[in-house]
Design an enzyme around this catalytic site. Structure first.
Site, short mmCIF file in Angstrom:
data_model
loop_
_atom_site.label_atom_id
_atom_site.label_comp_id
_atom_site.label_asym_id
_atom_site.label_seq_id
_atom_site.Cartn_x
_atom_site.Cartn_y
_atom_site.Cartn_z
N THR A 140 0.56 -1.49 -0.22
CA THR A 140 0.86 -0.12 -0.43
C THR A 140 0.85 1.01 0.24
O THR A 140 1.45 1.28 1.02
CB THR A 140 -1.15 -0.02 0.84
OG1 THR A 140 -1.50 1.09 1.51
CG2 THR A 140 -0.43 -0.08 2.92
N ASP A 142 0.23 3.97 1.28
CA ASP A 142 -0.35 4.34 2.15
C ASP A 142 0.61 4.12 4.10
O ASP A 142 1.03 5.21 4.25
CB ASP A 142 -1.47 4.25 2.60
CG ASP A 142 -2.52 4.77 1.81
OD1 ASP A 142 -2.84 5.55 1.02
OD2 ASP A 142 -3.76 4.19 2.31
N ARG A 177 4.81 32.41 -5.33
CA ARG A 177 3.41 32.29 -4.56
C ARG A 177 3.49 31.39 -3.27
O ARG A 177 4.03 30.23 -2.81
CB ARG A 177 2.51 31.72 -5.52
CG ARG A 177 2.25 31.91 -6.61
CD ARG A 177 1.97 31.86 -8.01
NE ARG A 177 0.95 32.06 -8.75
CZ ARG A 177 0.32 31.92 -10.64
NH1 ARG A 177 1.36 30.88 -10.28
NH2 ARG A 177 -0.05 33.44 -10.83
N GLY A 185 -2.26 8.97 1.17
CA GLY A 185 -1.76 8.29 2.39
C GLY A 185 -3.76 8.03 2.88
O GLY A 185 -2.97 7.53 4.04
N HIS A 288 -3.64 9.86 -8.48
CA HIS A 288 -2.85 8.79 -8.96
C HIS A 288 -1.77 8.60 -9.09
O HIS A 288 -1.38 7.12 -9.41
CB HIS A 288 -3.82 8.46 -9.43
CG HIS A 288 -5.29 7.86 -8.62
ND1 HIS A 288 -6.17 8.60 -8.62
CD2 HIS A 288 -5.93 6.79 -7.94
CE1 HIS A 288 -7.01 8.21 -7.85
NE2 HIS A 288 -7.03 7.30 -7.21
O1 F6P Z 1 -5.04 3.05 -0.17
C1 F6P Z 1 -4.54 3.91 -1.39
C2 F6P Z 1 -4.94 4.99 -1.90
O2 F6P Z 1 -4.20 5.17 -2.81
C3 F6P Z 1 -5.27 5.74 -1.32
O3 F6P Z 1 -4.38 6.66 -0.51
C4 F6P Z 1 -6.27 7.33 -1.09
O4 F6P Z 1 -7.09 7.89 -1.07
C5 F6P Z 1 -6.74 6.05 -2.33
O5 F6P Z 1 -6.46 4.65 -2.23
C6 F6P Z 1 -7.38 6.27 -3.72
O6 F6P Z 1 -8.32 5.02 -3.97
P1 F6P Z 1 -9.56 5.28 -5.44
O7 F6P Z 1 -8.01 4.45 -6.57
O8 F6P Z 1 -10.20 4.75 -5.68
O9 F6P Z 1 -9.37 6.74 -5.46
#
Ligand code: F6P
Length: 364
Positions: A140, A142, A177, A185, A288
């Site tokens: 993960t 996170d 700025r 996370g 992403h």
């Molecule tokens: O858990 C991993 C993660 O990338 C988080 O950091 C984020 O909040 C979430 O997944 C995003 O999920 P999705 O791909 O469903 O938008």
């Protein structure tokens, strides 16, 4: 010529969202499993393959060539394939577990190997308790799985966020700025704090430390008084002001946690409505990008070590465990233990104190 015999077969899947390093873990798992006479098949798109909507296919050495630098997952991922979500009652739960059990039997697989985060490991723990044998591989971005010192993907996400902060510095300075960068996370501030320190941010706001907007304003003004009319503020998507809650773009449902977003824009509004705040503020949402791209060498190595160890556990028939990195060594713990406590940034821990010592404002 004598035929090789394969007494053991397991089914591998990558659950939840993708993370850089997943493919390296799949590759290592298949390499070691094959050398230990363990056959591997793969469920595509998480549990969807096993539950029938998507394919289950064999996974051989020739299928995992050239994977080390590749992001994503060759097996596909799904954040909406929790087999236990949206089940009306105990009978429905039984029906799903029976379906999983019979699919594994059909495939001749004696165990399920799941590469995933906290959600996937909770499913693994549930399955393990009802007798479906599991092995977990932590991934993960996170970094919030408590039992392990590292999860596949976090290092790459931090590198991506750090590069983004580097890039924002030059344009922030050129235009004088305040640049806010929102990073992922969920409830953990690891990406924000690590990238914030590595990128030399002026303020870092994380979910573990509710922030006071006035402290961020004071930091920006302190810099302006030194002639530095630009500042970089990193904010974790789950961060909130004192007394507030994380900003959501979509509420949680039975099969999906709330989708976070908007923390950066909300902070920008908080800054702009401060009296006499005459700085130009812009917000960048990294999104992403943090999950995509080629894994760092650290993530490739970590994923390889974890994937290899998971295959060794399978060959020893040591199920019900998640592989972890602890004190620089790869080992394993019972899956239940792995999900007992999430990993959060300690507000007074070494990393946070290091940031404060460097003059980084943590907001609270
Ligand atoms: O858990 C991993 C993660 O990338 C988080 O950091 C984020 O909040 C979430 O997944 C995003 O999920 P999705 O791909 O469903 O938008």
């Amino acid at each position: 010529m004598a035929q090789a015999t394969y007494p053991l077969r397991v089914c591998l899947l990558t659950g939840g969202g993708d993370a850089p390093g997943l493919n390296a873990a799949v590759r290592a798992f298949v390499h070691v499993a094959t050398r230990r006479d363990v056959l591997v098949c793969a469920s595509h798109y998480g549990f969807e393959g096993l539950l029938g909507q998507e394919a289950v296919s064999p996974l051989r050495l020739e299928d995992v060539r050239g994977l080390l630098p590749r992001g994503g997952s060759i097996l596909g991922c799904s954040t909406r394939s929790n087999p236990f979500a949206q089940l009306a009652d105990a009978a429905a739960t039984h029906a799903v577990t029976d379906r999983l059990r019979s699919r594994l039997n059909e495939l001749g697989a004696c165990a399920l190997v799941l590469a995933g985060g906290d959600g996937t490991m909770s499913i693994a723990a549930q399955l393990d308790e009802i007798g479906i044998r599991c092995i977990g591989i932590p991934k993960t971005i996170d970094g919030d799985l408590g039992a392990t010192d590292a999860t596949c993907g976090l290092d790459t996400a931090v590198a991506t966020a750090t590069h983004a902060i580097d890039s924002l510095h030059s344009t922030a300075e050129a235009h004088q700025r305040v640049m806010i960068i929102e990073v992922m996370g969920r409830d953990a501030g690891w990406i924000a704090l690590r990238a914030g320190i590595a990128g030399g941010a002026d303020a870092v706001l994380i979910p573990e430390i509710p922030y006071e907007p006035a402290r961020v304003v004071a930091k920006i003004r302190e810099r302006a008084a030194l002639g530095l009319r630009f500042s970089i503020v990193v904010i974790g998507e789950g961060a909130a002001a004192v007394g507030g809650a994380a900003s959501e773009v979509e509420g949680s449902s039975l099969d999906h946690p709330a989708r976070l977003g908007g923390a950066g824009e909300r902070l920008a509004r908080e800054l702009r409505r401060t009296p006499d705040f005459n700085h130009d503020v812009r917000v960048t949402v990294l999104g992403h990008l943090q999950r995509g791209g080629s894994p760092t060498a650290f993530d490739r190595l970590l994923a390889t070590r974890l994937g290899a160890h998971a295959a060794e556990l399978c060959s020893m028939r040591s199920f019900g465990r998640m592989v972890i990195l602890k004190d620089s060594r790869v080992t394993s713990v019972p899956i239940r233990e792995a999900i007992a406590a999430p990993a959060r940034v300690e507000p007074s821990g070494e990393l946070a104190e290091c940031a404060r010592a460097l003059g980084i404002e943590l907001g609270g």
